[in-house]
Design a protein around this motif. Sequence first.
Motif, PDB file in Angstrom:
ATOM      1  N   SER A 255       0.838  -1.211   0.047  1.00 23.83           N
ATOM      2  CA  SER A 255      -0.071  -0.087  -0.019  1.00 23.83           C
ATOM      3  C   SER A 255       0.949   1.187  -0.088  1.00 23.83           C
ATOM      4  CB  SER A 255      -1.093  -0.011   1.250  1.00 23.83           C
ATOM      5  OG  SER A 255      -0.237  -0.042   2.471  1.00 23.83           O
TER       6      SER A 255
ATOM      7  N   GLU B 181      -4.493  12.799  -2.068  1.00 25.97           N
ATOM      8  CA  GLU B 181      -4.468  12.479  -0.574  1.00 25.97           C
ATOM      9  C   GLU B 181      -5.702  12.722  -0.038  1.00 25.97           C
ATOM     10  OE1 GLU B 181      -1.359  15.122   0.908  1.00 25.97           O
ATOM     11  OE2 GLU B 181       0.031  13.753   0.437  1.00 25.97           O
TER      12      GLU B 181
ATOM     13  N   PHE C 295      -7.619   9.284  -1.140  1.00 21.83           N
ATOM     14  CA  PHE C 295      -6.963   8.238  -0.423  1.00 21.83           C
ATOM     15  C   PHE C 295      -7.405   8.435   1.060  1.00 21.83           C
ATOM     16  CE2 PHE C 295      -3.094   6.610  -3.016  1.00 21.83           C
ATOM     17  CZ  PHE C 295      -4.148   6.491  -4.217  1.00 21.83           C
ATOM     18  N   ALA C 296      -7.705   9.387   1.701  1.00 23.02           N
ATOM     19  CA  ALA C 296      -8.041   9.387   2.999  1.00 23.02           C
ATOM     20  C   ALA C 296      -9.276   9.074   3.139  1.00 23.02           C
ATOM     21  CB  ALA C 296      -8.165  10.989   3.686  1.00 23.02           C
TER      22      ALA C 296
ATOM     23  N   ASP D 164      -8.890   5.184   2.848  1.00 23.29           N
ATOM     24  CA  ASP D 164      -8.242   4.626   4.137  1.00 23.29           C
ATOM     25  C   ASP D 164      -9.274   4.558   5.182  1.00 23.29           C
ATOM     26  OD1 ASP D 164      -5.877   4.628   2.868  1.00 23.29           O
ATOM     27  OD2 ASP D 164      -5.050   6.623   3.898  1.00 23.29           O
ATOM     28  N   GLU D 165     -10.392   5.583   5.386  1.00 26.44           N
ATOM     29  CA  GLU D 165     -11.384   5.164   6.329  1.00 26.44           C
ATOM     30  C   GLU D 165     -12.263   4.295   6.222  1.00 26.44           C
ATOM     31  OE1 GLU D 165     -13.590   6.376   9.798  1.00 26.44           O
ATOM     32  OE2 GLU D 165     -11.634   6.713   9.143  1.00 26.44           O
TER      33      GLU D 165
ATOM     34  N   GLU E 197     -11.217   1.583   4.631  1.00 21.71           N
ATOM     35  CA  GLU E 197     -10.569   0.283   5.202  1.00 21.71           C
ATOM     36  C   GLU E 197     -10.428  -0.032   6.453  1.00 21.71           C
ATOM     37  OE1 GLU E 197      -7.165  -1.106   2.066  1.00 21.71           O
ATOM     38  OE2 GLU E 197      -6.741   0.858   2.615  1.00 21.71           O
ATOM     39  N   ARG E 198     -10.185   1.266   7.153  1.00 24.87           N
ATOM     40  CA  ARG E 198     -10.136   1.108   8.559  1.00 24.87           C
ATOM     41  C   ARG E 198     -11.310   0.344   9.210  1.00 24.87           C
ATOM     42  NH1 ARG E 198     -11.763   3.407  13.150  1.00 24.87           N
ATOM     43  NH2 ARG E 198     -13.155   4.980  11.811  1.00 24.87           N
TER      44      ARG E 198
ATOM     45  N   SER F  79      -7.708  -1.324  -3.472  1.00 20.72           N
ATOM     46  CA  SER F  79      -6.384  -1.239  -4.557  1.00 20.72           C
ATOM     47  C   SER F  79      -6.849  -0.687  -5.573  1.00 20.72           C
ATOM     48  CB  SER F  79      -5.785  -2.625  -4.587  1.00 20.72           C
ATOM     49  OG  SER F  79      -4.787  -2.553  -5.397  1.00 20.72           O
TER      50      SER F  79
ATOM     51  N   ARG G  31      -7.895   2.854  -5.658  1.00 19.83           N
ATOM     52  CA  ARG G  31      -6.816   3.804  -5.498  1.00 19.83           C
ATOM     53  C   ARG G  31      -6.128   3.855  -6.851  1.00 19.83           C
ATOM     54  NH1 ARG G  31      -5.936   1.262  -0.296  1.00 19.83           N
ATOM     55  NH2 ARG G  31      -5.802   2.883   1.373  1.00 19.83           N
TER      56      ARG G  31
END
Length: 406
Positions: free
Chosen positions: A43, A168, A171-172, A175-176, A178-179, A391, A394
């Motif tokens: 990643s 970014e 992606f944030a 990311d959230e 994914e979290r 993935s 992204r």
Amino acid sequence: MTWPTKKLGEILKSIESGYRPKGGVRHIREGVPSIGAEHLTSSGGFNFEKIKYIPRDFFEKLNRGIIRHGDVLVVKDGATTGRVSLVTNDFPFDKSAVNEHVFILRPNTENILSEFLFNFLFSEKGQRQILQTFHGMAQGGIDSKFVNFVEIPLPPLSEQKKIVEKIEKLFAKIDEAERLRAETLAASAALLPSAFHQVFNRAKKENWPTKKLREIAILNPKKQEVNSLSDDLLASFVPMSAVDEITQTIKEYEFRRLGSIKKGYTYFKEGDILFAKITPCMENGKVAIAKNLKNGIGFGSTEFHVLRPRDKVLAEWIFYIVGSHAFREEAERHMTGTAGQQRVPIGFLEDAKIPLPPLSEQKKIVAYLDALSQKSRELQKLQQQTAADFSALRQSVLAQAFNQNS
């Protein structure tokens, strides 16, 4: 508007790699972190769970390979060749160096932002360009000349900054998502350990007897059992890759003539438990029960130990115990051999003690664990599918960001 392009080598201050002391670093327990290919994640980040070190005095004498903020690291050889990670301001080490398997790309920030360069090289387009110079077979890779073959789009710095900010921001959000998915996975992964904790508490409370594995199972049964069978008989064959460490099942069997496999491979039969003995397969959880074997017999990798339950014990009971994270952690502490070739000795399994409730109680507990396992596997498969989706998302973001037509 079309952005101009430059060769990667033209916009770098330097490209360099590192090295380690003669004799390696396996025995060094403290010092300056030595960053290798295994520490770069798919990643674009880092995983420092198993960090290695070089001596401080060795580090002080280095004239190359020292990591700085803003560097882009690239794996130069092996299975993950081309993998990239960015050294951001939250990189946890004040002093660190790469080893001989990683390149440091240090951009000239008068021409290109580190973040812009990283995101381009992380994109599918960037990865294709990096790998176009891949050469070699067993331990193939790239050399420093790859920078002369990678074309980097080069908008003005102000435009690069806008592109990076947009990437970014998107992606944030990924990311959230994914979290949140990871939290669900962690909760599912905790189901079985929690159940085992309850089982072992019951074992103490109800005074279930404990038995050594060699008392309740035959370990590595002799293949003489099949000597009388025809060499033309078909049998199942299980390479290590066929055992799924997530589901702890055998994904698929090959069928081979008995005569071609009965020498040089590990023998087992229907209902036996396969336990990977070599690192990292054992730690990863490659444990499975042999089921639906062709003609009831099978052979497989020599890196399996085989456990065959005796009377009054279920194969599933042994399977759940030896496949548990706690048992494998204990097995890891007893491994012998050199780094990369460590194995669980048969003596550890022979003397390992496990609780043995009455057969009727085993059946009830196994049924309960089966239900939990099924739920956990479903959630883990969903996580794998979702990870692939994230993935791809992204890469879609990056593809749009680096479209040169604005």
